[in-house]
Design a protein around this motif. Structure first.
Motif, PDB file in Angstrom:
ATOM      1  N   ARG A  24       0.828  -1.207   0.000  1.00  0.00           N
ATOM      2  CA  ARG A  24       0.000   0.000   0.000  1.00  0.00           C
ATOM      3  C   ARG A  24       0.864   1.259   0.000  1.00  0.00           C
ATOM      4  NH1 ARG A  24      -1.417   3.313   3.977  1.00  0.00           N
ATOM      5  NH2 ARG A  24      -0.814   1.871   5.642  1.00  0.00           N
ATOM      6  N   LEU A  25       1.887   1.276   0.844  1.00  0.00           N
ATOM      7  CA  LEU A  25       2.743   2.459   0.933  1.00  0.00           C
ATOM      8  C   LEU A  25       3.496   2.711  -0.367  1.00  0.00           C
ATOM      9  CD1 LEU A  25       4.147   1.984   4.549  1.00  0.00           C
ATOM     10  CD2 LEU A  25       2.493   3.700   3.782  1.00  0.00           C
ATOM     11  N   ILE A  26       3.938   1.653  -1.021  1.00  0.00           N
ATOM     12  CA  ILE A  26       4.628   1.825  -2.308  1.00  0.00           C
ATOM     13  C   ILE A  26       3.678   2.478  -3.312  1.00  0.00           C
ATOM     14  CG2 ILE A  26       5.605   0.584  -4.274  1.00  0.00           C
ATOM     15  CD1 ILE A  26       6.710  -1.462  -2.249  1.00  0.00           C
ATOM     16  N   GLY A  27       2.439   1.999  -3.345  1.00  0.00           N
ATOM     17  CA  GLY A  27       1.479   2.549  -4.294  1.00  0.00           C
ATOM     18  C   GLY A  27       1.090   3.980  -4.010  1.00  0.00           C
ATOM     19  N   GLU A  28       1.162   4.398  -2.739  1.00  0.00           N
ATOM     20  CA  GLU A  28       0.752   5.756  -2.360  1.00  0.00           C
ATOM     21  C   GLU A  28       1.897   6.762  -2.373  1.00  0.00           C
ATOM     22  OE1 GLU A  28      -0.894   5.213   1.496  1.00  0.00           O
ATOM     23  OE2 GLU A  28      -2.765   4.300   0.779  1.00  0.00           O
ATOM     24  N   ALA A  29       3.149   6.297  -2.506  1.00  0.00           N
ATOM     25  CA  ALA A  29       4.315   7.170  -2.340  1.00  0.00           C
ATOM     26  C   ALA A  29       4.439   8.187  -3.476  1.00  0.00           C
ATOM     27  CB  ALA A  29       5.578   6.335  -2.254  1.00  0.00           C
ATOM     28  N   ASP A  30       4.965   9.358  -3.125  1.00  0.00           N
ATOM     29  CA  ASP A  30       5.347  10.346  -4.129  1.00  0.00           C
ATOM     30  C   ASP A  30       6.711  10.009  -4.717  1.00  0.00           C
ATOM     31  OD1 ASP A  30       3.050  12.043  -3.651  1.00  0.00           O
ATOM     32  OD2 ASP A  30       4.036  12.649  -1.785  1.00  0.00           O
ATOM     33  N   VAL A  31       7.599   9.506  -3.840  1.00  0.00           N
ATOM     34  CA  VAL A  31       8.983   9.239  -4.238  1.00  0.00           C
ATOM     35  C   VAL A  31       9.335   7.809  -3.837  1.00  0.00           C
ATOM     36  CG1 VAL A  31      11.405   9.918  -3.990  1.00  0.00           C
ATOM     37  CG2 VAL A  31       9.593  11.661  -3.880  1.00  0.00           C
ATOM     38  N   ILE A  32       9.911   7.056  -4.763  1.00  0.00           N
ATOM     39  CA  ILE A  32      10.428   5.715  -4.500  1.00  0.00           C
ATOM     40  C   ILE A  32      11.949   5.774  -4.608  1.00  0.00           C
ATOM     41  CG2 ILE A  32      10.459   3.304  -5.198  1.00  0.00           C
ATOM     42  CD1 ILE A  32       7.763   4.087  -4.221  1.00  0.00           C
ATOM     43  N   ALA A  33      12.644   5.446  -3.509  1.00  0.00           N
ATOM     44  CA  ALA A  33      14.108   5.468  -3.502  1.00  0.00           C
ATOM     45  C   ALA A  33      14.630   4.051  -3.310  1.00  0.00           C
ATOM     46  CB  ALA A  33      14.619   6.377  -2.387  1.00  0.00           C
ATOM     47  N   TYR A  34      15.748   3.745  -3.969  1.00  0.00           N
ATOM     48  CA  TYR A  34      16.318   2.409  -3.860  1.00  0.00           C
ATOM     49  C   TYR A  34      17.805   2.465  -4.185  1.00  0.00           C
ATOM     50  CZ  TYR A  34      15.014   2.955  -8.771  1.00  0.00           C
ATOM     51  OH  TYR A  34      14.837   3.449 -10.030  1.00  0.00           O
ATOM     52  N   HIS A  35      18.545   1.568  -3.546  1.00  0.00           N
ATOM     53  CA  HIS A  35      19.983   1.488  -3.760  1.00  0.00           C
ATOM     54  C   HIS A  35      20.293   0.493  -4.880  1.00  0.00           C
ATOM     55  CE1 HIS A  35      19.766   3.149   0.326  1.00  0.00           C
ATOM     56  NE2 HIS A  35      20.982   3.634   0.120  1.00  0.00           N
ATOM     57  N   ALA A  36      21.445   0.690  -5.503  1.00  0.00           N
ATOM     58  CA  ALA A  36      21.923  -0.242  -6.524  1.00  0.00           C
ATOM     59  C   ALA A  36      23.428  -0.103  -6.637  1.00  0.00           C
ATOM     60  CB  ALA A  36      21.263   0.037  -7.871  1.00  0.00           C
ATOM     61  N   TYR A  51       3.885  -3.104  -7.523  1.00  0.00           N
ATOM     62  CA  TYR A  51       3.079  -2.248  -6.644  1.00  0.00           C
ATOM     63  C   TYR A  51       3.309  -0.755  -6.923  1.00  0.00           C
ATOM     64  CZ  TYR A  51       3.177  -6.770  -4.392  1.00  0.00           C
ATOM     65  OH  TYR A  51       3.102  -8.112  -4.141  1.00  0.00           O
ATOM     66  N   MET A  52       4.240  -0.434  -7.823  1.00  0.00           N
ATOM     67  CA  MET A  52       4.531   0.963  -8.134  1.00  0.00           C
ATOM     68  C   MET A  52       3.502   1.522  -9.116  1.00  0.00           C
ATOM     69  SD  MET A  52       8.705   0.630  -8.319  1.00  0.00           S
ATOM     70  CE  MET A  52       8.952   2.270  -9.018  1.00  0.00           C
ATOM     71  N   LYS A  53       3.336   2.840  -9.104  1.00  0.00           N
ATOM     72  CA  LYS A  53       2.361   3.514  -9.957  1.00  0.00           C
ATOM     73  C   LYS A  53       3.078   4.404 -10.973  1.00  0.00           C
ATOM     74  CE  LYS A  53      -0.977   1.847  -7.402  1.00  0.00           C
ATOM     75  NZ  LYS A  53      -1.799   0.713  -7.860  1.00  0.00           N
ATOM     76  N   GLU A  54       2.423   4.597 -12.090  1.00  0.00           N
ATOM     77  CA  GLU A  54       2.989   5.464 -13.116  1.00  0.00           C
ATOM     78  C   GLU A  54       3.025   6.908 -12.617  1.00  0.00           C
ATOM     79  OE1 GLU A  54       2.236   6.457 -17.848  1.00  0.00           O
ATOM     80  OE2 GLU A  54       1.266   4.726 -16.910  1.00  0.00           O
ATOM     81  N   GLY A  55       4.124   7.615 -12.926  1.00  0.00           N
ATOM     82  CA  GLY A  55       4.237   9.007 -12.547  1.00  0.00           C
ATOM     83  C   GLY A  55       4.958   9.244 -11.232  1.00  0.00           C
ATOM     84  N   GLN A  56       5.320   8.174 -10.519  1.00  0.00           N
ATOM     85  CA  GLN A  56       6.062   8.359  -9.267  1.00  0.00           C
ATOM     86  C   GLN A  56       7.496   8.797  -9.554  1.00  0.00           C
ATOM     87  OE1 GLN A  56       5.223   4.362  -7.694  1.00  0.00           O
ATOM     88  NE2 GLN A  56       4.169   5.304  -5.956  1.00  0.00           N
ATOM     89  N   ILE A  57       8.032   9.614  -8.657  1.00  0.00           N
ATOM     90  CA  ILE A  57       9.424  10.041  -8.757  1.00  0.00           C
ATOM     91  C   ILE A  57      10.312   8.917  -8.258  1.00  0.00           C
ATOM     92  CG2 ILE A  57      11.134  11.734  -7.988  1.00  0.00           C
ATOM     93  CD1 ILE A  57       8.708  13.617  -7.439  1.00  0.00           C
ATOM     94  N   GLU A  58      11.361   8.579  -9.012  1.00  0.00           N
ATOM     95  CA  GLU A  58      12.285   7.535  -8.586  1.00  0.00           C
ATOM     96  C   GLU A  58      13.648   8.154  -8.291  1.00  0.00           C
ATOM     97  OE1 GLU A  58      12.425   3.919 -10.822  1.00  0.00           O
ATOM     98  OE2 GLU A  58      10.369   4.158 -11.571  1.00  0.00           O
ATOM     99  N   GLU A  59      14.210   7.773  -7.146  1.00  0.00           N
ATOM    100  CA  GLU A  59      15.554   8.214  -6.761  1.00  0.00           C
ATOM    101  C   GLU A  59      16.462   6.997  -6.716  1.00  0.00           C
ATOM    102  OE1 GLU A  59      17.100  10.937  -6.340  1.00  0.00           O
ATOM    103  OE2 GLU A  59      15.588  12.513  -6.077  1.00  0.00           O
TER     104      GLU A  59
END
Length: 492
Positions: A24-36, A51-59
């Motif tokens: 739920r939180l992933i789908g509601e987030a404005d920004v998704i951040a992840y390490h690589a 679970y991600m939505k189109e238009g979310q900001i990715e960091e």
């Protein structure tokens, strides 16, 4: 208004092991951040993608190095500290703008997770919540089908980066262990397990719950190609102690006569619920059997209401052959119900144990609806003359009336018995005042419950049928202005 920071655990790799809250939180987030790593491919993002939505900001938080050397003046740790500081400020900019930021973490965020470096730098500055996830240790135990620890055993979790002698010492002194971060440390870990005398018991689990999952005895694994996402597992020593199959023996059945109370489940005692749950067979009058929730593993034997002796023998025969039989009765099985019939028939089945589980009686249920009409001495009798002659019924009615007892009258009428209520009323009026309170309770506890308070002089037999119970007061029974009926405990 600042944004909110979430560190969410994605579990070990299978997207179906993501918790409902994390999804739920992933789908509601404005920004998704992840390490690589520097190749830019993020396992965390691949798990979260459904679970991600189109238009979310990715960091994308790209590590500057993993195992290679660096010319940073602070060395390897200095380079990472600068990286984490920069990542934290990038996320802080979103939080300052009021955006919700979700940082993805494989496994659990605070279990060897990259998120903890963001948490230490931001949690004291912004509203923060950590959502736990399934760890790789739990996943490895699950795919192996072997318990980690049992009872008072100790589980030790170790990073494979520890010195070999430390690993061997810790592995020697624990019951169960998980060694993470294999990859380049695999040979050292294998040697430490051998030094500790635990190599033969160790398992290798690679990418647990992922598509490329691999499980093998650790001693058989080639060190070449062992990835970072693998671990060594020493399962609970008790997992080797399997419970033996029970010896073949003749099953010993029993009969439990169970009182269901006057109506539905709320009137059922915990002891009765336990007896019904343990039964393999249910025996009883059809409508009473139907009051027990269906269970496909149980056999249901519904019979007519006038075959008590046959029903009792059938239950005992089933138990003799090994069944656990619950004979069900409405109300209490010992009050004009199946307990006496079963116990009488049990004389021919001396090896079959029989026990009786009480239930709330219809008399108690009706009395509770109006107050406490049974507050002093009272008599319980049945108007049915199917199993005893009316002369006996009439004699007992007269005796109870002369003794000034409150009466709880069962089976007052049926389709074929329509005259007994009037006859009983007339007998009682020879010894009771016409103003004596009478309670008519119909289907108490059921969907169409009704309770009527009247007097002996105004009792209308047409109001009474087989689903009713009558309570006739004594000379001391009272009815208040609010319609409460009670019999004082003091007798004048």
């Amino acid at each position: 208004m600042t944004g909110r920071l979430y560190g969410v655990g994605l579990g070990p790799g299978d997207p179906e092991l993501v918790t409902v809250k994390t999804a739920r939180l992933i789908g509601e987030a404005d920004v998704i951040a992840y390490h690589a790593a520097r190749h830019g491919r993020s396992i965390a993002r691949s798990i979260a993608l459904p679970y991600m939505k189109e238009g979310q900001i990715e960091e994308l938080l790209l590590y500057p190095l993993t195992t290679e050397t660096t010319d940073h003046p602070g060395g390897y740790q200095g380079a990472l500290d600068d990286f984490y500081a920069d990542c934290a400020e990038r996320l802080a900019a979103h939080l300052d703008a009021g955006r919700t930021v979700v940082v993805l973490s494989e496994g659990d965020p605070l279990f060897y997770g990259s998120y903890m470096h963001m948490h230490k730098r931001l949690a004291h500055r912004y509203p923060t919540e950590v959502v736990p996830g399934v760890t790789s240790v739990s996943a490895a135990s699950a795919v192996l089908g072997r318990p980690l620890v049992e009872r008072d055993e100790v589980l030790t979790v170790l990073p494979g980066t520890l010195p070999a002698e430390v690993l061997a010492e810790r592995l020697r002194d624990t019951d169960s262990a998980a060694v993470l971060k294999l990859g380049r440390t695999f040979e050292k870990v294998r040697d430490a397990l051998a030094e500790a005398g635990r190599l033969d018991d160790a398992w290798y689990v690679e990418r647990a719950t992922m598509g490329a999952e691999r499980v093998a005895p650790l001693k058989d694994v080639d060190a070449d190609g062992v990835p970072y996402f693998s671990l060594a597992l020493l399962a609970s020593p008790a997992e080797r102690t399997f419970v033996p199959e029970p010896a073949a023996a003749e099953s010993r059945g029993e009969v439990v006569v169970v009182g269901l109370g006057p109506a539905g489940r709320p009137w059922l005692t915990p002891e009765a619920q336990e007896a019904l749950a343990a039964a393999t067979d249910l025996v009883g009058y059809g409508p009473y059997v139907d009051r027990v929730a269906p269970n496909p593993r149980q056999h249901r034997h519904r019979t007519d209401n006038r075959v008590e002796a046959e029903r009792a023998r059938h239950a005992l025969e089933l138990a003799r052959d090994g069944a656990r039989v619950a004979v069900v009765s409405s109300g209490d099985p010992g009050v004009f119900a199946m307990a006496s019939a079963v116990l009488e028939a049990a004389a021919d089945f001396p090896d079959v144990p029989v026990r009786v589980v009480p239930g709330l009686t219809a008399a108690q249920a009706v009395a509770s609806r109006v107050g406490a009409p049974l507050g002093h001495d009272y008599c319980v009798l049945s108007l049915s003359d199917l199993l005893k002659p009316w002369e006996v019924v009439a004699g007992r009615l007269t005796a109870a009336a002369e003794a000034d007892l409150v009466l709880a009258i069962y089976n007052p009428a049926s389709r074929s018995r329509t005259w007994q209520v009037a006859a009983a009323r007339d007998l009682l009026l020879e010894h009771r005042d016409t103003t004596t309170p009478v309670v008519i309770g119909r289907n108490v506890g059921g969907e169409h419950e009704s309770v009527t308070v009247t007097t002996l002089g105004e009792l209308d037999p047409a109001q009474v049928d087989m689903r009713c119970l009558l309570i006739v007061g004594s000379s001391t029974t009272r009815v208040t202005d609010r319609g409460v009926v009670y019999t004082p405990r003091r007798y004048p």
